[in-house]
Design an enzyme around this catalytic site. Sequence first.
Site, short mmCIF file in Angstrom:
data_model
loop_
_atom_site.label_atom_id
_atom_site.label_comp_id
_atom_site.label_asym_id
_atom_site.label_seq_id
_atom_site.Cartn_x
_atom_site.Cartn_y
_atom_site.Cartn_z
N PHE A 134 0.82 -1.47 0.04
CA PHE A 134 -0.10 0.08 0.04
C PHE A 134 0.63 1.22 -0.04
O PHE A 134 0.44 2.18 0.39
CB PHE A 134 -0.98 -0.03 1.15
CG PHE A 134 -1.75 -1.28 1.46
CD1 PHE A 134 -2.70 -1.71 0.32
CD2 PHE A 134 -1.59 -1.83 2.57
CE1 PHE A 134 -3.39 -2.91 0.44
CE2 PHE A 134 -2.17 -3.26 2.49
CZ PHE A 134 -2.97 -3.55 1.48
N GLY A 171 0.76 -8.99 -3.75
CA GLY A 171 -0.45 -9.53 -3.20
C GLY A 171 -1.57 -9.21 -4.01
O GLY A 171 -2.69 -9.59 -3.96
N ASN A 184 -7.33 -9.47 -15.70
CA ASN A 184 -7.97 -10.56 -15.09
C ASN A 184 -9.26 -10.07 -14.36
O ASN A 184 -9.17 -9.58 -13.33
CB ASN A 184 -6.92 -11.24 -14.38
CG ASN A 184 -7.35 -12.47 -13.31
OD1 ASN A 184 -8.41 -12.90 -13.54
ND2 ASN A 184 -6.61 -13.06 -12.55
N LYS A 220 -11.38 -11.38 -12.37
CA LYS A 220 -11.46 -11.87 -10.95
C LYS A 220 -10.50 -10.99 -9.98
O LYS A 220 -10.97 -10.29 -9.08
CB LYS A 220 -11.21 -13.29 -10.79
CG LYS A 220 -11.41 -13.78 -9.47
CD LYS A 220 -11.24 -15.28 -9.33
CE LYS A 220 -11.27 -15.75 -8.18
NZ LYS A 220 -11.09 -17.44 -7.79
N GLY A 261 -4.70 -0.05 -15.03
CA GLY A 261 -4.36 -0.48 -13.91
C GLY A 261 -5.44 0.01 -12.87
O GLY A 261 -6.39 0.86 -12.84
N VAL A 262 -5.49 -0.93 -11.51
CA VAL A 262 -6.76 -0.73 -10.89
C VAL A 262 -6.40 -1.08 -9.32
O VAL A 262 -7.30 -1.04 -8.58
CB VAL A 262 -7.59 -2.06 -11.23
CG1 VAL A 262 -6.86 -3.24 -11.15
CG2 VAL A 262 -8.96 -2.04 -10.69
N GLY A 263 -5.28 -0.75 -8.92
CA GLY A 263 -4.59 -0.87 -7.38
C GLY A 263 -5.33 -0.04 -6.59
O GLY A 263 -5.75 -0.19 -5.35
N GLU A 264 -5.45 1.36 -7.06
CA GLU A 264 -5.68 2.32 -6.04
C GLU A 264 -7.15 2.98 -6.29
O GLU A 264 -7.64 3.49 -5.27
CB GLU A 264 -4.44 3.40 -6.29
CG GLU A 264 -3.26 3.02 -5.55
CD GLU A 264 -2.11 3.62 -5.90
OE1 GLU A 264 -1.79 4.53 -5.08
OE2 GLU A 264 -1.61 3.52 -6.91
N GLN A 299 -9.28 -6.43 -6.37
CA GLN A 299 -8.48 -5.08 -6.25
C GLN A 299 -9.63 -4.07 -5.58
O GLN A 299 -9.37 -3.36 -4.62
CB GLN A 299 -7.50 -4.70 -7.42
CG GLN A 299 -6.65 -5.59 -7.44
CD GLN A 299 -5.46 -4.92 -6.45
OE1 GLN A 299 -5.66 -5.25 -5.15
NE2 GLN A 299 -4.50 -4.17 -7.18
#
Lengths: 705, 331
Positions: A237, A464, A597, A599, A668-671, A604
């Site tokens: 994070f 992760g 992906n 899923k 991108g999708v992390g945040e 995320q």
Amino acid sequence: MSNVIGTSVSRTEGRAKVTGSATYSAEHQISGLVHGYLITASVANGQIRAIDTREAEKAPGVIAVFTHKNAPKVFMPKNDFMNSKIYEARLPLSDNQVHYAGQIIGLVVADTFERARHGAHLVKVEYDTQTPLIDAKKVTFKEAPPQFGEEFAFAKGNIAAGLANAAIKIEATYTSSTELHAPIEPHAIIAHWQGADALTVYEHTQWVAGAQRTYAELFALPAEKVRIVAPYIGGAFGCKAVPWPHAILCAAVARQVKRPLKVVLSRRQMTANAGHRSETEQMLRLAATKDGMLTAIAHEVKSYTSPVDVFIEPCTGITPVMYTVPNLQLKQELAVMNIGTPTFMRAPGENPGLWALESAMDELAWALKMDPVELRLKNETREHQRKGLPFSAKHFADCLNVGAERFGWNDRPMQVRSLTRDGKRVGWGMAAATFPGLRGRASVKVRLLPDGTAHVLTAANDMGTGAYTVVAVTAAEVLGIPVEKIRVEMGDSRLPDGGLAGGSQMTASLAPAVTAACQEVLKTANCTTASEACAALRQSGRGAIEATASSAPGAEMKKWAFQSWGAHFAEVTVDEEIGRLRVTRWVSVMNIGQVINAKAAASQVRGAVIMGIGQALMEEAHLDPNTGYPVVYDLATYHFPAHADTPRIDVAFVGKPDLNFNPIGARGVGEIGITGVSAAIANAVYHATGKRLRSLPLTPDKLIG
Amino acid sequence: MKNFSYVRAASVKEAVQQSGANQAALFIAGGTNLVDRMKVFLDEPSHLIDITRLQMQRIEPTTDGGLRIGALVSNTAVADHPDVRRNYPLLSRAILSGASQQIRNVATVGGNILQRTRCPYYYDTAFACNKRKPGTGCPATTGINRMHALLGASDQCVAVHPSDMCVAIAALDAIVEVEGPRGRRQIPFTDFHRLPGDTPERDTNLEPGELITAVVIPPLPFAKSGVYLKLRDRASYAFALVSVAAALKLEGDRIQAARLALGGVAHKPWRPTEAERFLIGKPANTATFQQSAEIALQGAQPLAYNGFKVELAKRAIQRSLTISANGGGVA
């Protein structure tokens, strides 16, 4: 083509993780390993007058004790984020000054962890102390300096005129709390020297190549003499991007004691020594015409940093991005306090920034008696108002419309305190989400083997988040072989530089590089498919076909602004008498370009929404007003959501591949998932109760008032 | 953690003897709190006496219709026991609202009673603490005291007792059975824990060497209408801001008997006995419950950060009494 991109693929390393065979930083088995335990300061501002280590040195199992009096030598790295970076510009143990409570003032090395910890407890420290700066009301704010080359202050149009001439105005101040990253894997490092001039570091790093260069500079070694091993990371994070002081100290001491050395931080130590998100105070002024067209936005932000480094929580970054406005003014201020160094935490800036802006937009919608979805649709901007560039593949309106449809938003009564269920107030709220589309340089090696399998190798990593699977899926797509036949190796600096896992850019950086390397393999084999190439390999008796390829952003950055978009819709219940707030229903619709992906991407977003629920409802690292030391000390006292706090979270994706951005169209999708969450909840609380809450977290004391 | 010796006691008598012979000895059972404290140097016993093999593992009915719960029965086993669930639902619910399933599976009844405060200033040796080191001062009084005491505190200590189970046990007027160097004795639960006064280092009235062997819950038919309401900062795995154990006995709409205990407000599970007495003979309605809540919090002395708990506690009392008056259930 296998058409696997965009489908749901279970994570390839899942089995290793649930069976415990995935090796995290502290778990590497190194023979002759010894253990270090930090000695930390109990005052926030002062000098160490005396430090007595005699008893510790005599304690069973203790090998050595290091303090500022015998600190091992390290060199200041360039620390510019291009070559190298450390979190705290002060090198550990560099003098006797204490800048914040919990600061590292020494390290005890012993043959076991318990003996090192016991040794640290036996060290006696005397301080000369000065009154620390802790009280946010008493500190001095100054204009924030540029961060990573970008100025904060910005103005366009005439803000005074824009505000003065408006039919409707909103002026409000919003605050957010000090938050801890609290990844499930605590900070840990093993430093293993091979002689005095070659170092292997086992440390969860979000930036493998950066860590390699940084440790090399810290010890004046050529980069190739440092190896970073980080195959698995238990959540980061933003707090595992570059070395913290404990890690620098561990590597330096390991060289001194000539033994592999492990340092693992306690949860308590992590509250002061491993970063946090600064609390913020944000003043927003919005002005609009009677029919809801924005005429002015002024956004003023205050955040805090430590005495030993500068980190600004960059909340004003999102303001020119969200809504068209002729008159805009941005201001960021910063104050120094005697606290640990804050840092990036999931959507730094965007997250608290949208907490304020999306709350204010809701207030404006109520003042206009306009549906908040409509207000946002009406003011959507087609261009980045600071860069002056058009947005590429923007589908924000689809996020709003699809989200409203899935949630049943149109049934929402436009009146507060209008819904009840089981004796509780029910409220519906929404907010926008956004995060820039970032991308960096990445290199990947692909090796196709005669047996029909392929290896993909890169010094990127998986925090992760599912990066292993993203790489496997992308390679499977291009090579036309099943995901199970792809073996991915990451997190080792011996592999080609895969870039930084930060700013939600790992997928956007890696997927094009994987694609290019796979295509290069096919080209080298002079075949159109991998099965042809494998057949040719078998015939020729060659061992493998290998190719390395890189990809990086280019001229498109001057033509377009790249940004991801989203909308959250939330239902809450409030038991007003006892101040009990529950989030009961959730819909998030995201526009992130090509989903690799489905899923993992949805997971995320879910994880980020849960983290946002934590920020909205409970996360708060209170600082002791006398010492500045956080008065949370573990995961029982620093609250983030339990399952019981978490509703079912419906996630959907809209839009098209952003092919202006990269060849695969993925942003991108992390945040992005965490941005806007706290505003959606506070907006829902307002709908439920008529109470506008502007200070996070929304704990029971604020709900009963 | 300091080095310690360890012995597994074969009988209560042996455990008590061992303990009496060694001032720096502590009993260990589930260890869910003690081991945590040892790791961070809050307790530094030189000797641990493992009592987990002792015969204190049963829940059995008493001749008068109550229950005798062995000190080593796990929190989970108490909460799940059919007689507890049927006759003392507030006890079952109080236990289930505390800790996590994993902790409850290991933690014992005796250990739950003897767990120590989670005051963050007590918990970190970087801070002074009168409970940890008498005479060093109490930084919580001028610090972040959001979770701290409203009632019965002293300028020496404003910590609260963290247990949920104990709040229910206090409301049920339980008896603690102990065995020590001077034999067996019974301590009424409401006298078991202490207020901090000028000896905040002492949580309880146990004498050195004494071991809790059982908790006896007397019969209380109207406990079936009992309620446990816990208000906290997250829905699970958080200590109480305030909690209430309540049970009413009604005759028509008149209150015949009442039990009330509060958690999260004092150094011990708090029985507002005047508020209980006030309820007797009154009609079971909102006005009565409100007045009783006012009485319960009359002596409250809020600190800088916990003022909201006064109102929160009053509302929790009203809510709990209202639910109990309607026959009980989940709060």
